[in-house]
Write an enzyme that holds these catalytic residues in place. Sequence first.
Site, PDB file in Angstrom:
ATOM      1  N   ARG A   1       0.824  -1.217   0.000  1.00 36.04           N
ATOM      2  CA  ARG A   1       0.000   0.000   0.000  1.00 36.04           C
ATOM      3  C   ARG A   1       0.862   1.272   0.000  1.00 36.04           C
ATOM      4  O   ARG A   1       0.605   2.206  -0.742  1.00 36.04           O
ATOM      5  CB  ARG A   1      -0.939  -0.043   1.231  1.00 36.04           C
ATOM      6  CG  ARG A   1      -1.923   1.057   1.374  1.00 36.04           C
ATOM      7  CD  ARG A   1      -3.008   1.292   0.308  1.00 36.04           C
ATOM      8  NE  ARG A   1      -3.285   0.355  -0.670  1.00 36.04           N
ATOM      9  CZ  ARG A   1      -3.249   0.638  -1.999  1.00 36.04           C
ATOM     10  NH1 ARG A   1      -2.926   1.851  -2.427  1.00 36.04           N
ATOM     11  NH2 ARG A   1      -3.534  -0.271  -2.877  1.00 36.04           N
TER      12      ARG A   1
ATOM     13  N   LYS B   1       2.242  25.341  -4.484  1.00 34.65           N
ATOM     14  CA  LYS B   1       0.985  24.777  -3.955  1.00 34.65           C
ATOM     15  C   LYS B   1       1.104  23.251  -3.909  1.00 34.65           C
ATOM     16  O   LYS B   1       0.465  22.533  -4.699  1.00 34.65           O
ATOM     17  CB  LYS B   1      -0.190  25.229  -4.814  1.00 34.65           C
ATOM     18  CG  LYS B   1      -0.389  26.745  -4.771  1.00 34.65           C
ATOM     19  CD  LYS B   1      -1.595  27.227  -5.559  1.00 34.65           C
ATOM     20  CE  LYS B   1      -1.752  28.739  -5.386  1.00 34.65           C
ATOM     21  NZ  LYS B   1      -2.843  29.304  -6.214  1.00 34.65           N
TER      22      LYS B   1
ATOM     23  N   LYS C   1       4.068  39.358  -4.744  1.00 31.90           N
ATOM     24  CA  LYS C   1       2.695  39.150  -5.184  1.00 31.90           C
ATOM     25  C   LYS C   1       1.798  40.255  -4.660  1.00 31.90           C
ATOM     26  O   LYS C   1       2.236  41.128  -3.909  1.00 31.90           O
ATOM     27  CB  LYS C   1       2.204  37.801  -4.677  1.00 31.90           C
ATOM     28  CG  LYS C   1       3.056  36.645  -5.160  1.00 31.90           C
ATOM     29  CD  LYS C   1       2.282  35.368  -5.101  1.00 31.90           C
ATOM     30  CE  LYS C   1       3.233  34.205  -4.915  1.00 31.90           C
ATOM     31  NZ  LYS C   1       2.531  32.958  -4.630  1.00 31.90           N
TER      32      LYS C   1
ATOM     33  N   GLU D   1       4.346  39.953  -9.600  1.00 34.65           N
ATOM     34  CA  GLU D   1       3.019  39.619 -10.127  1.00 34.65           C
ATOM     35  C   GLU D   1       2.263  40.884 -10.506  1.00 34.65           C
ATOM     36  O   GLU D   1       2.223  41.839  -9.727  1.00 34.65           O
ATOM     37  CB  GLU D   1       2.238  38.858  -9.042  1.00 34.65           C
ATOM     38  CG  GLU D   1       0.794  38.571  -9.423  1.00 34.65           C
ATOM     39  CD  GLU D   1       0.019  37.905  -8.302  1.00 34.65           C
ATOM     40  OE1 GLU D   1       0.624  37.146  -7.512  1.00 34.65           O
ATOM     41  OE2 GLU D   1      -1.191  38.158  -8.190  1.00 34.65           O
TER      42      GLU D   1
ATOM     43  N   ASP E   1      -1.116  37.463 -13.976  1.00 32.30           N
ATOM     44  CA  ASP E   1      -2.071  36.616 -13.279  1.00 32.30           C
ATOM     45  C   ASP E   1      -3.489  36.857 -13.760  1.00 32.30           C
ATOM     46  O   ASP E   1      -3.960  37.995 -13.816  1.00 32.30           O
ATOM     47  CB  ASP E   1      -1.983  36.879 -11.767  1.00 32.30           C
ATOM     48  CG  ASP E   1      -2.713  35.804 -10.978  1.00 32.30           C
ATOM     49  OD1 ASP E   1      -2.622  34.607 -11.368  1.00 32.30           O
ATOM     50  OD2 ASP E   1      -3.381  36.140  -9.993  1.00 32.30           O
TER      51      ASP E   1
END
Lengths: 281, 281, 281, 281, 281, 281
Positions: free
Chosen positions: D101, D136, D168, D198, D219
């Site tokens: 597994r 992410k 950002k 960004e 973006d």
Amino acid sequence: MEQLHPLQYEELIKNEIHADIGFAGDLTSTFFIPADRNATASIASRQEGVLSGIDIALFAFRVVSSEIVFEKYMEDGSSVKAGDRAATISGPARAILTAERTALNVLTHMCGIATMTSRMVKAVEGTRARITDTRKTIPGLRALQKYAVRCGGGVNHRFGLDGAVMIKDNHLAGFAGWEEGIPALKKKLGHTVKVEVEVDTLEQLKRLIGLPVDIVLLDNMTPAQLREAVQLVAGRMITEASGNVSLETVREIAESGVDIISSGALTHSVEALDLGLDFHP
Amino acid sequence: MEQLHPLQYEELIKNEIHADIGFAGDLTSTFFIPADRNATASIASRQEGVLSGIDIALFAFRVVSSEIVFEKYMEDGSSVKAGDRAATISGPARAILTAERTALNVLTHMCGIATMTSRMVKAVEGTRARITDTRKTIPGLRALQKYAVRCGGGVNHRFGLDGAVMIKDNHLAGFAGWEEGIPALKKKLGHTVKVEVEVDTLEQLKRLIGLPVDIVLLDNMTPAQLREAVQLVAGRMITEASGNVSLETVREIAESGVDIISSGALTHSVEALDLGLDFHP
Amino acid sequence: MEQLHPLQYEELIKNEIHADIGFAGDLTSTFFIPADRNATASIASRQEGVLSGIDIALFAFRVVSSEIVFEKYMEDGSSVKAGDRAATISGPARAILTAERTALNVLTHMCGIATMTSRMVKAVEGTRARITDTRKTIPGLRALQKYAVRCGGGVNHRFGLDGAVMIKDNHLAGFAGWEEGIPALKKKLGHTVKVEVEVDTLEQLKRLIGLPVDIVLLDNMTPAQLREAVQLVAGRMITEASGNVSLETVREIAESGVDIISSGALTHSVEALDLGLDFHP
Amino acid sequence: MEQLHPLQYEELIKNEIHADIGFAGDLTSTFFIPADRNATASIASRQEGVLSGIDIALFAFRVVSSEIVFEKYMEDGSSVKAGDRAATISGPARAILTAERTALNVLTHMCGIATMTSRMVKAVEGTRARITDTRKTIPGLRALQKYAVRCGGGVNHRFGLDGAVMIKDNHLAGFAGWEEGIPALKKKLGHTVKVEVEVDTLEQLKRLIGLPVDIVLLDNMTPAQLREAVQLVAGRMITEASGNVSLETVREIAESGVDIISSGALTHSVEALDLGLDFHP
Amino acid sequence: MEQLHPLQYEELIKNEIHADIGFAGDLTSTFFIPADRNATASIASRQEGVLSGIDIALFAFRVVSSEIVFEKYMEDGSSVKAGDRAATISGPARAILTAERTALNVLTHMCGIATMTSRMVKAVEGTRARITDTRKTIPGLRALQKYAVRCGGGVNHRFGLDGAVMIKDNHLAGFAGWEEGIPALKKKLGHTVKVEVEVDTLEQLKRLIGLPVDIVLLDNMTPAQLREAVQLVAGRMITEASGNVSLETVREIAESGVDIISSGALTHSVEALDLGLDFHP
Amino acid sequence: MEQLHPLQYEELIKNEIHADIGFAGDLTSTFFIPADRNATASIASRQEGVLSGIDIALFAFRVVSSEIVFEKYMEDGSSVKAGDRAATISGPARAILTAERTALNVLTHMCGIATMTSRMVKAVEGTRARITDTRKTIPGLRALQKYAVRCGGGVNHRFGLDGAVMIKDNHLAGFAGWEEGIPALKKKLGHTVKVEVEVDTLEQLKRLIGLPVDIVLLDNMTPAQLREAVQLVAGRMITEASGNVSLETVREIAESGVDIISSGALTHSVEALDLGLDFHP
């Protein structure tokens, strides 16, 4: 009484609780006890003995929940009687129940050691002998076990292979004799390290005298042999007796005049002291 | 006999040896024994008992030196008599001496557990009772101690708080009664988990019957009470007896017809089995 | 809703943040944002779903700076709509920015699981079936993923290989048959452990009935077969269906009368729920 | 294809298996499968996709038993079809079943990433755009997930907060503007680190041009806006598009002329590729 | 020459390499050097000095790839001249390049210590003085640094706070005086531990004589004072000089007749020995 | 001045103190200093230099006892003169003495780096050159050493093998030439990573111009060669000088017009700054 440093037990206790709850958590507390239920419980002894490890036990409860608070009534090294409360814990009932077993497992073990050490120490009262432990400890628990010996009034033998030189029978099995080996060793050894040598007979002991040795371990000798050995040594080395050390024999060994009596059973064959957790109604 | 997985003990043993040698190393071996000296030594029992942990002991030697080789004569679960050799180790004398104490510390502890378990198992032979352990284990050693119980012929109780639900007296102290608590718990509990409940009296037991409970723990009951409890349960739950379990009492408890007898002392009050390392001449 | 214990996630989150900052730190925050700038930001959902992991996300911020404070508006298990704020964080702007990604990575993953579980649970409402997970989890995340399933209203299957016996097709591939294997296993198995067996056909199921088995896994059966299986079992075992479980199929499976429906996709193929961090102007 | 270094996954896999077996071990294998039974099994795909992580999966088997041997038929980065065997494993049946597994959990996850990346890469073939990932990622899995992206033909964005400066929207929320902030940052920043900023609008982009910035992140722009942005930049910065990237949209985004297209879903919303373990009869 | 145990450095080196490659790996080797390229390279000294740490350096290469093989031409403790090769490494070029810096970082540091120690040892040749280190070591490197001192012909002072009692000026700042403090300490202290006391003046030294003290540390005394101190002590304690110890001063200090000269700079202000890796054409 | 994140040093310091106290604890403090004695002590410099690591030193005291409080008078990056106090610590005397050495070991090392860096930075004032470090760091200390360089006014070179591509002479030893190797590398390399190439001669430099390279390392060139190199590059790449960088040579190197000067000795051959702990009377 001095205390263990948290670095010496925090990881042990955290790992134990983490493994105990596993991926799933404490299924019983979580699914049977309401999250908002608070409780108070006491750590109480059900036997006479000596306390050791109370801060570690309380730490276990705090690991499970930072909301737990406690009052401590006794410090390590105190005598306890059946019925005595060492501390009281208050906080989320779930957390108290989750920590209970880990806390008691470590506490009852350490109290067991302190209690037996204390009995040995009392048995030799009035002699020059001090009771000491060995490296015959449970893996992972040496710092705790040796501390428990101190709680019981004993002193500690070397803590590890790096703490002192200790030449035993197996070191001599077909190897360098003392006469060349010890001076050679002394040249490489730092000046802060003591040298101890084990002998089994008085003949061996005689060969040893005059060598730069700090401590002689007199292994498995009769009280009569020990007495003779102490006289032979005449203060030139510290004398340590080992072998067949029990509550029954320790007084007679001590009366031989040895400085130190060491017992492996203090840490390798521990009978837990019976302490429990009583929830307040 | 199945074996522990190395993941279950390698870190414990490595950490123990690492702490034992510390920053300095094994001063005695390093400075007293020549680096090129080889030796052979046997792990031999000095007492009758049951072997457990031999692979862990051998691993300890291998941690210290990958040059060490060994022959194993017995597997865990075997009976040993005084004088029996479990294995022979060959390699650098320094390494054998450095590993000796760690190897024996874990081995004598595990053999002590297996030996006592085996005596209990023999004492109940012919009854339906199986001997099992508890969570009263030494921190860091649960996997090893529970394995040692299996080596002695016992079976294991739950391994952790995540292994089964176990509602004890302290869970009931002022909290939810069984009648609402257990059905509520069952709704949140996965379908693979069993539920065990502790009772101290036959009255409590009667209240319990009919609830969705898999196992009843009959705590501190007399043999007569246990017999009555077994009849009351009539196979609807597994019956487990605990409290006052010793070599002297276990047979009478077993004859009450209970399925399981659990003993905390198997793991919390272990008397080490006497094994030693004999260097070959 | 119960909560994960911090021991179950603290190391994961600390390690993640430590690796994220590496030797150098968060270059952007450190060199672009003034050290004394404070900020407030909200964790807000951009989608409908179920909350899971909010305490872990908040912990991530606290790892980066102990000066961060927060207000939590919702607990795990709550339903969220697009625009809902789960919590507000205040403190050093640098720290909030450093922790942002780690916090959201774990939160969006766990909410994704809770949300899908909750949809499945709603889909079977009114039947006896409960939704459960499997061991098909992401390495390192099992405790968190299984908790997220509970947040969504599911229950958990066994947590690990030590939680229950589960005999699958691969265990039977050329090995011991059930008839000898299961009784042999039961003799060595502790009394707290359940036994589950997987069957693919009704013929296999018939062979299984009468053996000491607690749960039968009915794998890849049609709804019709499942219905027949449930009737054959007639309450003697817990019935669990697996295979082809999706939002589309789960209702029909549940209507077969099975007790449990298990889905690997709940944890192995997770679609993250969209949550973000909004800085307050 | 390059490979991950074992340091990047060994601890993850060992910890996962260790936690899976817990204190108790794999109860099913241990108590149902004879210790001396050997078996051979293949890792086979049941779907079309791209292989990634085969060495990690094989390592999982080797962790459980050093007696396991294997043959590998494919390297990471290879295309697989339903029915293709990636490797065959032989050794103790218990060990194969214990590792199954964990091996499949990591392999199916990584193959899922590689497969989706590969589809994206094919979708943009003939354009200048390269497919890249984000931060992410799943906690604990970043090295593995980013490697899987490479297996699928993608390239990697920065690995951590220490890999590049990335300013950002949240960095600008009420803080230093670019005009003073970026030059100040450049003075403290090492000469090996790139700076990315960004922007959400063409107006922002115009303000950015002329500042010492290496990469601009465009973006959530439409393909038309992206085209205009690429023309505005005119090679003075690397252009990266993000937002709404899917198999459906990626071609049109690429045709805008951007250098890089980044997708968070590649690692935060992974659909596992279906691979299984088939025991040979 | 004895060797460090791998447990004393393996984790340090593995962690260092793991952190060096991070999530991404060695970008240069991976993307610039073909995977199948093999190479041979030598570790060569560019300066005269003493070798220390060669096994650790070679271990670093083996951590990166188990395919690397090596030949070692010199053991730790050997003298090296500019141009001498200590070892040759062969294997995948990528791996050699990845490990190069970690291997050299530890080796050049340790050789630097051994070289300076050796110079000190030579400077005092013919006197009774032995050169020793202190606890002024780099965090994480104590075992390696103290071993390097031994490689240079020095001996080690205590390894940690648990290795000997050492009462310094700061211990006396307003606390218990020696006269009560030392006997009280001796009662609790194990019999294997030595006691050292620091004095700054001959007056202090006179007060100390007669107390149960094993070693006296004569701090910052002039050679003339040291000579007088040695005469005062007259063999009743081991004499150790510290303060202002350098290659220029050490001979004169030694000629005072002290037993031990300790130098913090040996480990706190290390000048790396220049060694490099030369690829064979 | 920015600060290190506690994650970057807490484990290092805790492990160091844990190893220092070992199984036994600080024998001197424990058995010589009364448990209830409090003290105040100052961290004071005995030399002129630059402060670095004060928070880490203070953390060391807090690790030993949470009862310790402190006042900090200076931040990292400050200039200190002989006699300046950086901080004052108050709390249990035992704890202060136990932590003293670890605190000073890390602090004196880091201040030594910051001080030398600061001298280099001052030496090049008025030129365009910035002072930077290398990967020639002490194992386990890279984050701390590179931070100390920043405290001294330097900037950091790449932090690890994952931070930038750096093609050195050893990468070219018989391998792919730049002309094919660098474009091939660029295709696989993420867009956030810079490429640096080392050259030893102006001929090599000429071959390099025109390739997609961000930084050129001019190794072991004379000031005259460096000047010529800077003119050849003409701003197309960042220019970095290395080799023979010392306080004596650095100004002349800087005046060649290079952008960056890197020095390995800043971190591999550190002379500790002399700071001590003064107990208040």
